[in-house]
Design a protein around this motif. Structure first.
Motif, PDB file in Angstrom:
ATOM      1  N   GLY A  12     -15.537 -20.412   7.036  1.00 55.83           N
ATOM      2  CA  GLY A  12     -14.418 -19.543   6.673  1.00 55.83           C
ATOM      3  C   GLY A  12     -14.625 -18.819   5.364  1.00 55.83           C
ATOM      4  N   CYS A  41     -12.835 -12.779   2.621  1.00 53.64           N
ATOM      5  CA  CYS A  41     -13.558 -12.870   3.895  1.00 53.64           C
ATOM      6  C   CYS A  41     -15.064 -12.883   3.650  1.00 53.64           C
ATOM      7  N   ARG A  42     -15.751 -13.764   4.335  1.00 54.00           N
ATOM      8  CA  ARG A  42     -17.215 -13.718   4.308  1.00 54.00           C
ATOM      9  C   ARG A  42     -17.785 -13.648   5.709  1.00 54.00           C
ATOM     10  N   HIS A  45     -15.046 -10.188   9.842  1.00 57.80           N
ATOM     11  CA  HIS A  45     -14.132  -9.894  10.947  1.00 57.80           C
ATOM     12  C   HIS A  45     -12.688  -9.654  10.509  1.00 57.80           C
ATOM     13  N   HIS A  56     -11.842 -15.321  11.269  1.00 63.78           N
ATOM     14  CA  HIS A  56     -13.092 -16.083  11.391  1.00 63.78           C
ATOM     15  C   HIS A  56     -12.994 -17.151  12.476  1.00 63.78           C
TER      16      HIS A  56
END
Ligand code: FES
Length: 79
Positions: A12, A41-42, A45, A56
């Motif tokens: 996440g 966010c990594r 999406h 995620h």
């Protein structure tokens, strides 16, 4: 530990808390009055980048990080 804490959540986001500023590429600060922590966010999406919106989970993002396995990236050579 005072200052800023970043927590890489397994599968996440990256949680940022403490004393921080979020800036765009030009260095302009993103106004977030009263916000003491954010999740970034990594997975790529999120519909609300740079923030995590939980996408995620549906995307099946998989990335498990433990402190023992993190290797700091080498700095890029000056151009
Ligand atoms: S890490 Fe949560 S939406 Fe990308």
């Amino acid at each position: 530990m005072a200052g800023t804490k970043l927590t890489v959540n397994n599968n996440g986001s990256i949680r940022v808390e403490g004393d921080f500023e979020l800036c765009d590429q030009d260095g302009d600060v993103v106004p977030m009055p009263g916000v003491a922590r954010v999740s970034l966010c990594r997975c790529g999406h999120s519909a609300n980048k740079p923030f995590c919106d939980g996408a995620h989970k549906g995307a099946g993002f998989s990335s498990v990080i433990t402190a023992a396995t993190v290797n700091a990236p080498r700095p890029k050579p000056a151009s």
